[in-house]
Scaffold this active site. Structure first.
Site, PDB file in Angstrom:
ATOM      1  N   GLY A   9     -49.148 -22.645 -28.765  1.00 38.27           N
ATOM      2  CA  GLY A   9     -48.496 -23.818 -28.034  1.00 38.27           C
ATOM      3  C   GLY A   9     -49.551 -24.957 -28.315  1.00 38.27           C
ATOM      4  N   GLY A  14     -43.919 -22.562 -28.268  1.00 35.49           N
ATOM      5  CA  GLY A  14     -45.005 -22.895 -29.437  1.00 35.49           C
ATOM      6  C   GLY A  14     -44.177 -22.549 -30.661  1.00 35.49           C
ATOM      7  N   VAL A  65     -45.641 -12.201 -22.272  1.00 36.85           N
ATOM      8  CA  VAL A  65     -46.692 -12.070 -21.099  1.00 36.85           C
ATOM      9  C   VAL A  65     -46.094 -11.245 -19.756  1.00 36.85           C
ATOM     10  CG1 VAL A  65     -48.663 -13.561 -21.581  1.00 36.85           C
ATOM     11  CG2 VAL A  65     -46.747 -14.125 -20.172  1.00 36.85           C
ATOM     12  N   LYS A  85     -41.213 -15.850 -13.682  1.00 35.23           N
ATOM     13  CA  LYS A  85     -41.821 -14.699 -14.134  1.00 35.23           C
ATOM     14  C   LYS A  85     -42.910 -14.691 -15.137  1.00 35.23           C
ATOM     15  CE  LYS A  85     -37.596 -11.719 -13.975  1.00 35.23           C
ATOM     16  NZ  LYS A  85     -36.554 -10.948 -15.010  1.00 35.23           N
ATOM     17  N   THR A  86     -42.918 -15.749 -15.931  1.00 36.32           N
ATOM     18  CA  THR A  86     -43.991 -15.766 -16.922  1.00 36.32           C
ATOM     19  C   THR A  86     -45.250 -16.181 -16.097  1.00 36.32           C
ATOM     20  OG1 THR A  86     -42.652 -16.623 -18.824  1.00 36.32           O
ATOM     21  CG2 THR A  86     -44.708 -17.348 -18.684  1.00 36.32           C
ATOM     22  N   GLY A 140     -54.453  -7.588 -14.561  1.00 37.76           N
ATOM     23  CA  GLY A 140     -54.698  -6.213 -14.746  1.00 37.76           C
ATOM     24  C   GLY A 140     -55.623  -5.879 -15.954  1.00 37.76           C
ATOM     25  N   LYS A 182     -59.189  -6.704 -15.392  1.00 36.02           N
ATOM     26  CA  LYS A 182     -59.818  -5.702 -14.400  1.00 36.02           C
ATOM     27  C   LYS A 182     -60.332  -4.525 -15.288  1.00 36.02           C
ATOM     28  CE  LYS A 182     -58.384  -3.161 -10.560  1.00 36.02           C
ATOM     29  NZ  LYS A 182     -57.417  -2.516  -9.902  1.00 36.02           N
ATOM     30  N   TYR A 220     -41.785 -23.814 -11.525  1.00 39.40           N
ATOM     31  CA  TYR A 220     -43.065 -24.073 -12.337  1.00 39.40           C
ATOM     32  C   TYR A 220     -44.153 -24.214 -11.372  1.00 39.40           C
ATOM     33  CZ  TYR A 220     -46.389 -26.350 -15.559  1.00 39.40           C
ATOM     34  OH  TYR A 220     -47.599 -26.802 -16.362  1.00 39.40           O
ATOM     35  N   ARG A 252     -41.649 -34.244 -22.933  1.00 41.30           N
ATOM     36  CA  ARG A 252     -42.737 -35.084 -21.910  1.00 41.30           C
ATOM     37  C   ARG A 252     -42.850 -36.389 -22.464  1.00 41.30           C
ATOM     38  NH1 ARG A 252     -47.179 -30.221 -21.624  1.00 41.30           N
ATOM     39  NH2 ARG A 252     -46.245 -29.608 -23.683  1.00 41.30           N
TER      40      ARG A 252
HETATM   41  P1  NAD Z   1     -46.709 -25.530 -24.795  1.00 41.13           P
HETATM   42  O1  NAD Z   1     -45.206 -25.354 -24.231  1.00 41.13           O
HETATM   43  O2  NAD Z   1     -47.044 -26.267 -25.903  1.00 41.13           O
HETATM   44  O3  NAD Z   1     -47.410 -24.123 -24.890  1.00 41.13           O
HETATM   45  C1  NAD Z   1     -47.141 -22.968 -23.833  1.00 41.13           C
HETATM   46  C2  NAD Z   1     -47.103 -21.591 -24.909  1.00 41.13           C
HETATM   47  O4  NAD Z   1     -46.683 -20.480 -24.026  1.00 41.13           O
HETATM   48  C3  NAD Z   1     -46.137 -21.674 -25.954  1.00 41.13           C
HETATM   49  O5  NAD Z   1     -46.514 -21.481 -27.078  1.00 41.13           O
HETATM   50  C4  NAD Z   1     -45.082 -20.800 -25.570  1.00 41.13           C
HETATM   51  O6  NAD Z   1     -44.329 -20.225 -26.645  1.00 41.13           O
HETATM   52  C5  NAD Z   1     -45.752 -19.805 -24.695  1.00 41.13           C
HETATM   53  N1  NAD Z   1     -45.122 -19.010 -24.034  1.00 41.13           N
HETATM   54  C6  NAD Z   1     -44.300 -19.540 -22.856  1.00 41.13           C
HETATM   55  N2  NAD Z   1     -43.765 -18.387 -22.183  1.00 41.13           N
HETATM   56  C7  NAD Z   1     -44.196 -17.394 -22.898  1.00 41.13           C
HETATM   57  C8  NAD Z   1     -44.315 -15.844 -22.360  1.00 41.13           C
HETATM   58  N3  NAD Z   1     -43.428 -15.429 -21.534  1.00 41.13           N
HETATM   59  N4  NAD Z   1     -45.236 -15.013 -23.268  1.00 41.13           N
HETATM   60  C9  NAD Z   1     -45.798 -15.435 -24.018  1.00 41.13           C
HETATM   61  N5  NAD Z   1     -46.016 -16.801 -24.708  1.00 41.13           N
HETATM   62  C10 NAD Z   1     -45.294 -17.709 -23.894  1.00 41.13           C
HETATM   63  O7  NAD Z   1     -47.345 -26.267 -23.401  1.00 41.13           O
HETATM   64  P2  NAD Z   1     -48.837 -26.754 -23.283  1.00 41.13           P
HETATM   65  O8  NAD Z   1     -49.142 -27.881 -23.016  1.00 41.13           O
HETATM   66  O9  NAD Z   1     -49.640 -26.386 -24.382  1.00 41.13           O
HETATM   67  O10 NAD Z   1     -49.257 -25.980 -21.960  1.00 41.13           O
HETATM   68  C11 NAD Z   1     -50.225 -24.778 -22.209  1.00 41.13           C
HETATM   69  C12 NAD Z   1     -50.717 -24.408 -20.642  1.00 41.13           C
HETATM   70  O11 NAD Z   1     -51.000 -25.513 -20.081  1.00 41.13           O
HETATM   71  C13 NAD Z   1     -49.517 -24.048 -19.900  1.00 41.13           C
HETATM   72  O12 NAD Z   1     -49.860 -22.762 -18.891  1.00 41.13           O
HETATM   73  C14 NAD Z   1     -49.225 -25.239 -19.087  1.00 41.13           C
HETATM   74  O13 NAD Z   1     -48.730 -24.893 -17.656  1.00 41.13           O
HETATM   75  C15 NAD Z   1     -50.872 -25.720 -18.794  1.00 41.13           C
HETATM   76  N6  NAD Z   1     -50.739 -27.082 -18.568  1.00 41.13           N
HETATM   77  C16 NAD Z   1     -50.551 -28.180 -19.553  1.00 41.13           C
HETATM   78  C17 NAD Z   1     -50.532 -29.417 -19.114  1.00 41.13           C
HETATM   79  C18 NAD Z   1     -50.174 -30.377 -20.226  1.00 41.13           C
HETATM   80  O14 NAD Z   1     -50.352 -31.674 -19.917  1.00 41.13           O
HETATM   81  N7  NAD Z   1     -50.114 -30.294 -21.532  1.00 41.13           N
HETATM   82  C19 NAD Z   1     -50.683 -29.897 -17.770  1.00 41.13           C
HETATM   83  C20 NAD Z   1     -50.912 -28.985 -16.639  1.00 41.13           C
HETATM   84  C21 NAD Z   1     -50.838 -27.475 -17.147  1.00 41.13           C
HETATM   85  N1  UDP Z   2     -40.591 -39.845 -18.150  1.00 39.68           N
HETATM   86  C1  UDP Z   2     -39.863 -40.845 -18.598  1.00 39.68           C
HETATM   87  N2  UDP Z   2     -39.081 -40.895 -19.912  1.00 39.68           N
HETATM   88  C2  UDP Z   2     -39.250 -39.739 -20.779  1.00 39.68           C
HETATM   89  C3  UDP Z   2     -39.904 -38.508 -20.020  1.00 39.68           C
HETATM   90  C4  UDP Z   2     -40.601 -38.600 -18.890  1.00 39.68           C
HETATM   91  O1  UDP Z   2     -39.858 -41.855 -18.140  1.00 39.68           O
HETATM   92  O2  UDP Z   2     -38.575 -39.679 -21.700  1.00 39.68           O
HETATM   93  C5  UDP Z   2     -41.334 -40.022 -16.907  1.00 39.68           C
HETATM   94  C6  UDP Z   2     -41.126 -38.789 -16.094  1.00 39.68           C
HETATM   95  O3  UDP Z   2     -39.991 -39.103 -15.230  1.00 39.68           O
HETATM   96  C7  UDP Z   2     -42.374 -38.608 -15.322  1.00 39.68           C
HETATM   97  C8  UDP Z   2     -43.625 -39.077 -16.271  1.00 39.68           C
HETATM   98  O4  UDP Z   2     -42.608 -39.868 -17.462  1.00 39.68           O
HETATM   99  O5  UDP Z   2     -42.395 -39.669 -14.196  1.00 39.68           O
HETATM  100  C9  UDP Z   2     -44.307 -37.991 -16.779  1.00 39.68           C
HETATM  101  O6  UDP Z   2     -43.376 -36.975 -17.281  1.00 39.68           O
HETATM  102  P1  UDP Z   2     -43.619 -35.586 -18.104  1.00 39.68           P
HETATM  103  O7  UDP Z   2     -42.227 -34.790 -18.292  1.00 39.68           O
HETATM  104  O8  UDP Z   2     -44.274 -35.910 -19.340  1.00 39.68           O
HETATM  105  O9  UDP Z   2     -44.682 -34.955 -17.031  1.00 39.68           O
HETATM  106  P2  UDP Z   2     -44.805 -34.540 -15.651  1.00 39.68           P
HETATM  107  O10 UDP Z   2     -43.644 -35.188 -14.830  1.00 39.68           O
HETATM  108  O11 UDP Z   2     -44.696 -32.948 -15.560  1.00 39.68           O
HETATM  109  O12 UDP Z   2     -46.039 -35.062 -15.193  1.00 39.68           O
END
Ligand code: NAD
Ligand code: UDP
Length: 315
Positions: free
Chosen positions: A11, A37, A58, A90-91, A101, A104, A144, A185
């Site tokens: 990802g 990803g 996972v 579930k993820t 697990g 551990k 989420y 996003r």
């Molecule tokens: P992303 O969607 O690019 O990455 C998530 C990755 O997890 C992807 O590669 C996806 O294919 C993989 N994945 C999803 N479900 C899966 C499963 N069941 N088994 C195996 N792989 C699985 O998002 P990201 O922004 O890189 O986020 C990575 C982590 O960071 C996530 O846990 C997300 O909740 C957390 N996070 C990200 C942000 C952000 O702003 N980017 C903010 C808060 C938390």
């Molecule tokens: N948002 C927006 N236009 C878009 C996508 C998102 O105005 O095309 C807004 C959304 O309503 C939120 C903020 O941008 O208030 C951030 O959204 P994002 O989905 O990036 O992350 P999160 O809401 O999880 O912080």
């Protein structure tokens, strides 16, 4: 050299982490089911003999002898995590149980990528780790938010009950290269729309705020947290101190790209948090003066240049 497992490694954030940990001389197993990803994010690492790519979900157990586990697997954009909400929860929950697990059994240290979403639509601003949040249990974001909250609980219970060596980070909105252009996003949406000359979609009146962190700062904080003193479990906030409205973000993207795209307003999604900004004093104190330093404009320039190349290649 450590053996490190990264779930969600293909990802956006995971791919940067794979690169960083390989670069430091570690052996990395990147595990992903490719839901959001893509192999493109890590294809350049495949020739490294210390890099291993595993297609795995996972929600099923996985076995490997490793020293550290970064548990990142979970779709992170509202569009993707709401596509199949049952799978999302579930993820988070089964993924946490399976990885805890494993930790551990093999006595690995394990870090959970939690989120600022655990604070929901916060009534305390900025948000310190001690704030318990304001989260709807039955809304569109609950799969989420509650999945991530439950994962934090599981991490803490495995720590207290089974002495598993855990670390929890709460990530605030992070952006940068390797984001999926169709991710949904706000940062990737606005940049792709501006580069294509399409309308910029502001949800609601655009007065809601977020704090945007460039991915390099997050990776630095994440690695520091993983290697922090034993017994410091967190949770610890990792985010940027700048706070911007979505209108300000849109204008900054337009200014940098020079795009003539127009702003249009679409309905605000249900339960969309009105404001968000981290209190990062704990990270500063515990992680060697860590701060998210990259300014929004500088991070956006790098991200825009990434998407610009990507869109030209798509053509
Ligand atoms: P992303 O969607 O690019 O990455 C998530 C990755 O997890 C992807 O590669 C996806 O294919 C993989 N994945 C999803 N479900 C899966 C499963 N069941 N088994 C195996 N792989 C699985 O998002 P990201 O922004 O890189 O986020 C990575 C982590 O960071 C996530 O846990 C997300 O909740 C957390 N996070 C990200 C942000 C952000 O702003 N980017 C903010 C808060 C938390
Ligand atoms: N948002 C927006 N236009 C878009 C996508 C998102 O105005 O095309 C807004 C959304 O309503 C939120 C903020 O941008 O208030 C951030 O959204 P994002 O989905 O990036 O992350 P999160 O809401 O999880 O912080």
């Amino acid at each position: 050299m450590k053996k490190i497992l990264i779930t969600g490694g293909a990802g956006f954030i995971g791919s940067h982490l794979c690169e960083r940990l390989l670069h430091e001389g570690n052996e990395v197993i990147c595990l992903d089911n490719y839901f959001t990803g893509t192999k493109e994010n890590i294809i350049h690492l495949l020739e490294n003999p210390y890099f291993e790519l595993v297609r795995h979900d996972v929600t099923a157990p996985y076995y490997a002898e490793v020293d550290q586990i970064y548990n990142l697997a979970c779709p992170a954009s509202p569009v993707h995590y709401q596509y199949n909400p049952i799978k999302t929860i579930k993820t988070s929950v089964m993924g946490a149980i399976n990885m805890l697990g494993l930790a551990k059994r093999v006595k690995a240290r394990i870090l959970q990528a939690s989120t600022s979403e655990v604070y929901g639509d916060p009534e305390v601003h900025p948000q310190p780790e001690s704030y318990w949040g304001n989260v709807n249990t039955i809304g569109p974001r609950s799969c989420y938010d509650e999945g991530k909250r439950c994962a934090e609980t599981l991490f803490m219970d495995y720590h207290t009950q089974n002495n598993v060596d855990i670390k929890i980070i709460r990530i605030f909105n992070t952006y940068g290269p390797n984001m999926n252009p169709h991710d949904g996003r706000v940062v990737s949406n606005f940049i792709v729309q501006a580069l294509k000359g399409e309308d910029i979609t502001i949800f609601g009146d655009g007065s809601q705020t977020r704090s945007f962190q460039y991915v390099d700062d997050l990776i630095e904080g994440t690695v520091r947290m993983m290697n922090s003193e034993k017994g410091f479990t967190g949770p610890v906030n990792l985010g940027n101190q700048g706070e911007f409205t979505m209108l300000q973000l849109a204008q900054t993207v337009l200014d940098i790209t020079g795009s003539k795209s127009k702003l249009i307003h679409l309905p605000l999604p249900k339960d969309d948090p009105q404001q968000r900004k981290p209190d990062t004093s704990l990270a500063y104190a515990k992680l060697n003066g860590w701060e998210s330093k990259v300014k929004l404009e500088d991070g956006l320039k790098k991200t825009i240049s990434y998407f610009d190349k990507l869109l030209k290649n798509e053509h």
